[in-house]
Design an enzyme around this catalytic site. Structure first.
Site, PDB file in Angstrom:
ATOM      1  CD  GLU A 157      -3.034  -1.099   2.099  1.00  0.00           C
ATOM      2  OE1 GLU A 157      -3.032  -0.266   3.019  1.00  0.00           O
ATOM      3  OE2 GLU A 157      -3.757  -1.958   2.090  1.00  0.00           O
ATOM      4  CG  HIS A 167      -9.131   6.146   1.039  1.00  0.00           C
ATOM      5  ND1 HIS A 167      -9.109   5.662  -0.170  1.00  0.00           N
ATOM      6  CD2 HIS A 167      -8.332   5.026   1.735  1.00  0.00           C
ATOM      7  CE1 HIS A 167      -8.595   4.703  -0.485  1.00  0.00           C
ATOM      8  NE2 HIS A 167      -7.935   4.103   0.880  1.00  0.00           N
ATOM      9  NE  ARG A 196      -4.786   6.088   2.439  1.00  0.00           N
ATOM     10  CZ  ARG A 196      -5.096   5.204   3.259  1.00  0.00           C
ATOM     11  NH1 ARG A 196      -6.005   5.359   4.645  1.00  0.00           N
ATOM     12  NH2 ARG A 196      -4.801   3.985   3.090  1.00  0.00           N
ATOM     13  CG  HIS A 229     -10.090   6.409   5.185  1.00  0.00           C
ATOM     14  ND1 HIS A 229     -11.088   5.349   4.767  1.00  0.00           N
ATOM     15  CD2 HIS A 229      -8.851   5.645   5.549  1.00  0.00           C
ATOM     16  CE1 HIS A 229     -10.625   4.266   4.971  1.00  0.00           C
ATOM     17  NE2 HIS A 229      -9.289   4.415   5.256  1.00  0.00           N
ATOM     18  NE  ARG A 280      -4.872   5.643   8.931  1.00  0.00           N
ATOM     19  CZ  ARG A 280      -5.554   4.567   8.538  1.00  0.00           C
ATOM     20  NH1 ARG A 280      -5.262   3.166   8.839  1.00  0.00           N
ATOM     21  NH2 ARG A 280      -6.390   4.830   7.149  1.00  0.00           N
TER      22      ARG A 280
HETATM   23  C1  SIN Z   1      -7.508   0.919   2.130  1.00  0.00           C
HETATM   24  O1  SIN Z   1      -7.815  -0.365   2.107  1.00  0.00           O
HETATM   25  O2  SIN Z   1      -7.116   1.865   1.233  1.00  0.00           O
HETATM   26  C2  SIN Z   1      -7.574   1.425   3.580  1.00  0.00           C
HETATM   27  C3  SIN Z   1      -6.460   1.015   4.508  1.00  0.00           C
HETATM   28  C4  SIN Z   1      -6.396   1.775   5.625  1.00  0.00           C
HETATM   29  O3  SIN Z   1      -7.055   2.816   5.698  1.00  0.00           O
HETATM   30  O4  SIN Z   1      -5.393   1.655   6.142  1.00  0.00           O
END
Ligand code: SIN
Length: 517
Positions: A113, A231, A277, A336, A371
């Site tokens: 991620e 998000h 993010r 988010h 985060r």
């Molecule tokens: C996601 O799956 O994109 C969100 C994961 C997260 O917010 O930690």
């Protein structure tokens, strides 16, 4: 009034369930607004839990990524502690029966991620981690005799005497009436964050900053409230709350495109779609504002495997009339995760005695201003265990009987007033902020609060909205999830965490109201 020797846990998400198990055999009572497993943000978490499980990874590398993403305000000691114990929590969840995706050699399948230097996210069936971990924990809790769960109830106020929390006032979750006081030896707040305070959010409708709000109203110190994470890829098909298209899709190679089919992230960051993010969220927001309809294209990278590998995303697309095997998925930035919350020490303690916090309601210093993906569930697990250990050491073991509770039913919060608050937060306290908008938001929050002064749940929402907005006005720089159009640079002198109380935030709000008159 009811007196009990049980420890009261406010909330029913992952932190709450895990803490209830850790506290056994101490008798606990969980205040759960919904039937267990429904309405908690944790169950909606798609990504998974970040932990250094691979041979090419280490807790130190995980801590470094956490600090880099956090934009200068992560507490390094907290990051070191959390990343060091992460593996033990994954093993514990596995032992409890969580069906994490495993490779043929028995290792964990790890997703990549944004802003992680290596694949590090332990997952379940692509996007099912939150749901599956919750199901595992709920089964364990249901089989643990020391845990009583009272569903359909919400906490609205803390009882405090000389700086010590002595109880919680609770009421019906859907039709609040006069609350009832439960006097108890210890209170653990595990009731989620604030995303639902925004009109565009990925959080369940119930999660609207109420827990942070009533802790602040009781006098608890609040940390970093201005840092809200948006998000980038909430699915924009008109659902409220907006379903998530997990970042793991971009980890698998899915790309962001605009209405002309052009990728726009490559020009903005060396990591393109896997940039931190906050950067991706601002880029998406800019495309939306410019009318260029940003979208996520999974067709080349994942193609026909999407339904099998990402069932939640596929279902959400179907509900919105999108066929992701043939079409791009429309996306928008949505609130988010709240990095801010009740200021919480490493042992889970808040600034008031006999009050502990874990999960998104807390602000531990792990996340800084932004985060790192999939550190949220990890933090909830680590601080649930730390808080449970501290509470156990502090609290006498009793054989308290289950509570018998008969609550009156009253009237729900006025839906139009709540919606007006949410619209204000999205319009003025969202992805991009400026002083004039933040002052306008503070005035509107004060006006709405005055309209519904009898509704405690709404007062709690307004308290948190005030804290977020006042702290955002006070922080005259841009950092992580907090972007000020009028102060677009980070100011090195401000690379410190915010500490604020509700009276301080209300003073800033009063000034904004006076300025207009
Ligand atoms: C996601 O799956 O994109 C969100 C994961 C997260 O917010 O930690």
């Amino acid at each position: 009034m009811i007196e009990t020797g049980r420890i009261v846990i406010v909330g029913a998400g992952m932190g709450a369930l895990y803490a209830a198990l850790e506290l056994a055999p101490h008798p606990v009572v969980m205040i759960s607004p919904e039937e267990l497993g429904h309405g908690a943000s944790s169950a909606w978490a798609q990504g998974g839990v970040a932990a250094a499980m691979a041979g090419n990874d280490s807790p130190e590398a995980h801590a470094d990524d956490t600090e880099n993403a956090g934009a200068g305000t992560v507490d390094a000691e907290v990051a070191a502690m959390v990343t060091r114990v992460a593996r033990a929590h994954i093993v514990e969840l596995t032992d409890l029966g969580t069906p994490f995706d495993r490779s043929k050699d028995g290792g964990y399948v790890l997703s990549r991620e944004a802003a992680h230097s290596v694949p590090r996210v332990v997952r379940v069936k692509g996007d099912q981690a939150g749901k599956q971990i919750m199901e595992t924990l709920i089964e364990a809790v249901r089989a643990t005799p020391s845990v009583q769960v009272i569903e359909g109830t919400q906490a609205v106020r803390l009882e405090v005497e000389d700086g010590t929390v002595t109880g919680v006032w609770i009421t019906d979750a859907n039709a609040p009436a006069t609350p009832v006081l439960i006097r108890c030896p210890a209170v653990l707040l595990a009731g989620g964050g604030s995303g639902g305070l925004y009109a565009q959010t990925t959080n369940p409708a119930r999660i609207r900053g109420q827990v942070i709000g009533f802790a602040a109203r009781a006098g608890a110190q609040i940390a970093d409230p201005e840092f809200v994470q948006f998000h980038p890829t909430a699915i924009a098909t008109g659902e409220d709350p907006a379903p998530l298209a997990t970042e793991a899709l971009r980890g698998e190679g899915a790309v962001l495109v605009n209405a002309e089919g052009e990728r726009f992230m490559q020009a903005l960051h060396k990591d393109a779609e896997l940039a931190p993010r906050d950067i991706v969220a601002r880029a998406i927001f800019a495309e939306t504002q410019a009318g260029r309809a940003p979208a996520l294209d999974t067709r080349d990278a994942i193609g026909a495997e999407l339904p099998e590998r990402f069932p939640a995303v596929t279902e959400a697309c179907a509900r919105g009339g999108i066929d992701p095997l043939r079409q791009v998925i429309p996306v928008a930035a949505a609130a988010h995760y709240h990095m801010g919350g009740v200021a919480t020490a490493q042992n889970g303690r808040a600034s008031l005695d006999h009050l502990w916090v874990c999960g998104e309601a807390s602000s531990t210093g792990l996340h800084g201003a932004n985060r790192l993906a999939s550190n949220g569930l990890l933090e909830a697990l680590v601080f649930a265990r730390n808080a449970a250990a501290d509470i156990s050491a502090e609290t006498e073991l009793t054989d308290a009987q289950p509570l018998q509770l008969l609550l009156d039913t009253g009237t729900p919060s006025d839906a139009d007033t709540v919606q007006a608050l949410r619209d204000t937060m999205t319009k003025h306290v969202g992805v991009r902020r400026n002083a004039a908008g933040l002052r306008a938001a503070l005035r509107e929050i004060a006006r709405l609060e005055a309209l519904s002064a009898q509704d405690e749940s709404f007062l709690n929402m307004c308290a948190t909205a005030t804290l977020i907005t006042a702290a955002a006005l006070r922080r005259e720089e841009s950092r992580g999830g907090h972007w000020r159009d009028d102060f677009p640079e980070a100011d090195p002198k401000l690379a410190v965490r915010t500490q604020i109380t509700l009276p301080e935030a209300l003073t800033i709000r009063a000034r904004a109201c006076e300025d207009q008159t």
